[in-house]
Motif scaffolding. Structure first.
Motif, PDB file in Angstrom:
ATOM      1  N   HIS B  88       0.837  -1.209   0.000  1.00  7.65           N
ATOM      2  CA  HIS B  88       0.000   0.000   0.000  1.00  7.65           C
ATOM      3  C   HIS B  88       0.873   1.262   0.000  1.00  7.65           C
ATOM      4  O   HIS B  88       0.635   2.190  -0.779  1.00  7.65           O
ATOM      5  CB  HIS B  88      -0.942  -0.021   1.205  1.00  7.65           C
ATOM      6  N   ALA B  89       1.898   1.254   0.865  1.00  8.78           N
ATOM      7  CA  ALA B  89       2.778   2.433   0.948  1.00  8.78           C
ATOM      8  C   ALA B  89       3.464   2.701  -0.386  1.00  8.78           C
ATOM      9  O   ALA B  89       3.632   3.851  -0.798  1.00  8.78           O
ATOM     10  CB  ALA B  89       3.814   2.219   2.052  1.00  8.78           C
ATOM     11  N   ASP B  90       3.828   1.623  -1.090  1.00  9.48           N
ATOM     12  CA  ASP B  90       4.515   1.783  -2.369  1.00  9.48           C
ATOM     13  C   ASP B  90       3.569   2.357  -3.437  1.00  9.48           C
ATOM     14  O   ASP B  90       3.960   3.229  -4.226  1.00  9.48           O
ATOM     15  CB  ASP B  90       5.064   0.425  -2.814  1.00  9.48           C
ATOM     16  N   LEU B  91       2.330   1.884  -3.465  1.00  7.00           N
ATOM     17  CA  LEU B  91       1.351   2.464  -4.405  1.00  7.00           C
ATOM     18  C   LEU B  91       1.117   3.935  -4.078  1.00  7.00           C
ATOM     19  O   LEU B  91       1.060   4.790  -4.969  1.00  7.00           O
ATOM     20  CB  LEU B  91       0.015   1.723  -4.338  1.00  7.00           C
ATOM     21  N   CYS B 100       0.324  -1.458 -10.068  1.00  2.00           N
ATOM     22  CA  CYS B 100       1.222  -2.581  -9.824  1.00  2.00           C
ATOM     23  C   CYS B 100       1.811  -3.024 -11.164  1.00  2.00           C
ATOM     24  O   CYS B 100       1.071  -3.296 -12.116  1.00  2.00           O
ATOM     25  CB  CYS B 100       0.450  -3.732  -9.182  1.00  2.00           C
ATOM     26  N   MET B 101       3.126  -3.098 -11.254  1.00  2.00           N
ATOM     27  CA  MET B 101       3.767  -3.465 -12.521  1.00  2.00           C
ATOM     28  C   MET B 101       3.346  -4.862 -12.988  1.00  2.00           C
ATOM     29  O   MET B 101       3.208  -5.098 -14.189  1.00  2.00           O
ATOM     30  CB  MET B 101       5.286  -3.387 -12.400  1.00  2.00           C
ATOM     31  N   PHE B 102       3.126  -5.782 -12.051  1.00  2.00           N
ATOM     32  CA  PHE B 102       2.661  -7.119 -12.435  1.00  2.00           C
ATOM     33  C   PHE B 102       1.355  -7.008 -13.232  1.00  2.00           C
ATOM     34  O   PHE B 102       1.208  -7.582 -14.307  1.00  2.00           O
ATOM     35  CB  PHE B 102       2.376  -7.994 -11.207  1.00  2.00           C
ATOM     36  N   GLY B 103       0.398  -6.305 -12.637  1.00  2.00           N
ATOM     37  CA  GLY B 103      -0.922  -6.188 -13.269  1.00  2.00           C
ATOM     38  C   GLY B 103      -0.873  -5.371 -14.544  1.00  2.00           C
ATOM     39  O   GLY B 103      -1.523  -5.707 -15.540  1.00  2.00           O
ATOM     40  N   ASN B 104      -0.077  -4.290 -14.527  1.00  2.39           N
ATOM     41  CA  ASN B 104       0.035  -3.461 -15.736  1.00  2.39           C
ATOM     42  C   ASN B 104       0.545  -4.302 -16.910  1.00  2.39           C
ATOM     43  O   ASN B 104      -0.009  -4.230 -18.019  1.00  2.39           O
ATOM     44  CB  ASN B 104       1.011  -2.307 -15.512  1.00  2.39           C
ATOM     45  N   PHE B 105       1.592  -5.064 -16.676  1.00  3.12           N
ATOM     46  CA  PHE B 105       2.171  -5.867 -17.757  1.00  3.12           C
ATOM     47  C   PHE B 105       1.217  -7.006 -18.149  1.00  3.12           C
ATOM     48  O   PHE B 105       1.092  -7.328 -19.341  1.00  3.12           O
ATOM     49  CB  PHE B 105       3.536  -6.438 -17.349  1.00  3.12           C
ATOM     50  N   ALA B 106       0.571  -7.622 -17.160  1.00  7.41           N
ATOM     51  CA  ALA B 106      -0.368  -8.714 -17.478  1.00  7.41           C
ATOM     52  C   ALA B 106      -1.543  -8.210 -18.303  1.00  7.41           C
ATOM     53  O   ALA B 106      -2.120  -8.962 -19.092  1.00  7.41           O
ATOM     54  CB  ALA B 106      -0.868  -9.382 -16.193  1.00  7.41           C
ATOM     55  N   ALA B 107      -1.903  -6.928 -18.122  1.00  8.36           N
ATOM     56  CA  ALA B 107      -3.062  -6.369 -18.829  1.00  8.36           C
ATOM     57  C   ALA B 107      -2.763  -6.027 -20.273  1.00  8.36           C
ATOM     58  O   ALA B 107      -3.665  -5.865 -21.081  1.00  8.36           O
ATOM     59  CB  ALA B 107      -3.560  -5.109 -18.116  1.00  8.36           C
ATOM     60  N   GLU B 108      -1.481  -5.898 -20.599  1.00  5.17           N
ATOM     61  CA  GLU B 108      -1.149  -5.534 -21.987  1.00  5.17           C
ATOM     62  C   GLU B 108      -1.256  -6.768 -22.880  1.00  5.17           C
ATOM     63  O   GLU B 108      -1.346  -7.898 -22.412  1.00  5.17           O
ATOM     64  CB  GLU B 108       0.237  -4.895 -22.034  1.00  5.17           C
ATOM     65  N   SER B 109      -1.245  -6.532 -24.156  1.00  5.10           N
ATOM     66  CA  SER B 109      -1.455  -7.622 -25.106  1.00  5.10           C
ATOM     67  C   SER B 109      -0.395  -8.710 -24.954  1.00  5.10           C
ATOM     68  O   SER B 109       0.800  -8.432 -25.043  1.00  5.10           O
ATOM     69  CB  SER B 109      -1.386  -7.064 -26.522  1.00  5.10           C
ATOM     70  N   PRO B 110      -0.813  -9.959 -24.733  1.00  9.13           N
ATOM     71  CA  PRO B 110       0.173 -11.033 -24.584  1.00  9.13           C
ATOM     72  C   PRO B 110       1.002 -11.247 -25.848  1.00  9.13           C
ATOM     73  O   PRO B 110       2.145 -11.690 -25.774  1.00  9.13           O
ATOM     74  CB  PRO B 110      -0.680 -12.272 -24.301  1.00  9.13           C
ATOM     75  N   PRO B 176      -9.985   2.594  -3.314  1.00  9.85           N
ATOM     76  CA  PRO B 176     -10.136   1.156  -3.601  1.00  9.85           C
ATOM     77  C   PRO B 176      -9.152   0.286  -2.813  1.00  9.85           C
ATOM     78  O   PRO B 176      -9.484  -0.851  -2.451  1.00  9.85           O
ATOM     79  CB  PRO B 176      -9.853   1.064  -5.112  1.00  9.85           C
ATOM     80  N   ILE B 177      -7.973   0.821  -2.528  1.00  8.68           N
ATOM     81  CA  ILE B 177      -6.982   0.054  -1.760  1.00  8.68           C
ATOM     82  C   ILE B 177      -7.416  -0.055  -0.299  1.00  8.68           C
ATOM     83  O   ILE B 177      -7.259  -1.104   0.329  1.00  8.68           O
ATOM     84  CB  ILE B 177      -5.585   0.702  -1.893  1.00  8.68           C
ATOM     85  N   ASP B 178      -7.976   1.023   0.235  1.00  7.41           N
ATOM     86  CA  ASP B 178      -8.508   0.946   1.603  1.00  7.41           C
ATOM     87  C   ASP B 178      -9.619  -0.095   1.676  1.00  7.41           C
ATOM     88  O   ASP B 178      -9.706  -0.873   2.625  1.00  7.41           O
ATOM     89  CB  ASP B 178      -9.076   2.314   2.033  1.00  7.41           C
ATOM     90  N   ASN B 179     -10.487  -0.107   0.659  1.00  2.02           N
ATOM     91  CA  ASN B 179     -11.596  -1.066   0.664  1.00  2.02           C
ATOM     92  C   ASN B 179     -11.096  -2.500   0.591  1.00  2.02           C
ATOM     93  O   ASN B 179     -11.532  -3.364   1.349  1.00  2.02           O
ATOM     94  CB  ASN B 179     -12.550  -0.787  -0.511  1.00  2.02           C
ATOM     95  N   VAL B 180     -10.180  -2.769  -0.344  1.00  3.27           N
ATOM     96  CA  VAL B 180      -9.725  -4.152  -0.501  1.00  3.27           C
ATOM     97  C   VAL B 180      -8.964  -4.612   0.733  1.00  3.27           C
ATOM     98  O   VAL B 180      -9.085  -5.768   1.150  1.00  3.27           O
ATOM     99  CB  VAL B 180      -8.903  -4.338  -1.800  1.00  3.27           C
ATOM    100  N   THR B 181      -8.204  -3.705   1.355  1.00  2.00           N
ATOM    101  CA  THR B 181      -7.468  -4.083   2.561  1.00  2.00           C
ATOM    102  C   THR B 181      -8.433  -4.503   3.671  1.00  2.00           C
ATOM    103  O   THR B 181      -8.255  -5.552   4.313  1.00  2.00           O
ATOM    104  CB  THR B 181      -6.578  -2.910   3.026  1.00  2.00           C
ATOM    105  N   ALA B 182      -9.462  -3.690   3.876  1.00  4.51           N
ATOM    106  CA  ALA B 182     -10.454  -4.044   4.908  1.00  4.51           C
ATOM    107  C   ALA B 182     -11.118  -5.377   4.580  1.00  4.51           C
ATOM    108  O   ALA B 182     -11.293  -6.233   5.457  1.00  4.51           O
ATOM    109  CB  ALA B 182     -11.499  -2.931   5.025  1.00  4.51           C
TER     110      ALA B 182
END
Lengths: 192, 192
Positions: B88-91, B100-110, B176-182
């Motif tokens: 959370h602190a990093d975002l 998140c770089m993982f999600g950003n890259f996964a979302a791009e065209s394979p 959204p991050i506060d919501n998902v954390t809770a």
């Protein structure tokens, strides 16, 4: 006046290319080529790639069948199941390789096309709101546990769906979607 | 032999541009310019943009502090909390705008960069596995409800985090991050 059919062809081609390839990776020239239209003709029909992307996103949103979440005469929990099944079938139809256009666009750089990012965010917010309504209806009908905050649960479901769609897209495999579907009903809504 | 410092500058610049802008939107010329390196020098240090992106992804993965999930001497649930707080602190440090770089890259065209997509998918799978281990430890320690499938719950948490990171990125807002954390602790793990 431009022929309507050429505009439709550009929108159809743009929809497919943007969904499969993403916003930044899809150029106007590629869209025009896929539509078999002269490149110069693009701007007779759309002021910008961003404008076409927003029309494509609106078309995608309409195809999400959010209306299923408020369908008259269907029990609330069944409405949610029908909607999730519809989304799953749509992802599967492309071997999971296209993912969800909302998430794809939201994942791209907000600074590259701020209006596209804002439209994707608004589409996700509308989805959350309609899903929250169906959850609330399910709680009133005694189908869904009453102690759950419907708005927070709806956001969790949408977020989890988008994350699963990303993983399914990366792998070209529906296992993450099967997992999230089971967890939505078993764990988040506690109804199985 | 190329100077190590120029390679480091290219990797630093590439990391930032790829994280902020995504894979397709970030060109080799822009990376070289940001590193104050001649464009031609890029290929003395990296065989391709894809190769640099994979190094950037590995650097990002190391900074996720997945080791926190297995940290000796810390109770399992606290390990999960520490890890989520770190993410959370990093975002938040980038106003949520990088996601998140993982999600950003996964979302791009394979199809655009299949090795980058595969690396993002593998990083997400590793995260799921380590999180599942911490959940299992928490179940054995009596901190987390025992009826929960740890592997399925870990995938749900990772997916929900990625989806929330997308929404937070689109809006430049941490709600959204506060919501998902809770929801991770209250609902998925049922520990509050």
């Amino acid at each position: 006046m431009p022929k309507p059919s050429l505009r439709d062809a550009l929108l159809d081609a743009g929809f497919d290319l943007l969904h499969a390839g993403g916003y930044a990776a899809t150029g106007v020239a590629a869209i025009a080529a896929a539509a078999e239209a002269p490149k110069g003709s693009f701007y007779n029909h759309f002021p910008s790639k961003e404008a076409l992307a927003i029309e494509a996103l609106n078309r995608y949103a309409a195809s999400r069948r959010l209306d299923m979440l408020a369908e008259p005469g269907v029990a609330p929990l069944q409405r949610i199941r029908n909607h999730i099944d519809h989304l799953h079938a749509d992802l599967a139809a492309y071997g999971y390789r296209r993912g969800c256009m909302f998430g794809n666009f939201a994942a791209e750089s907000p600074s590259a096309a701020p209006e596209v990012t804002a439209a994707a965010s608004a589409a996700l917010a509308r989805w959350c709101a309609l899903l929250a309504g169906a959850i609330r209806d399910g709680q009133q009908a005694g189908e869904i546990v009453s102690g759950l905050d419907a708005g927070a649960a709806a956001q969790l479901i949408v977020d989890a769906w988008e994350g699963a769609a990303l993983r399914a897209k990366a792998d070209g495999d529906g296992t993450p979607i099967d997992n999230v579907t089971a967890m939505i009903f078993d764990r988040i809504l506690s109804v199985r």
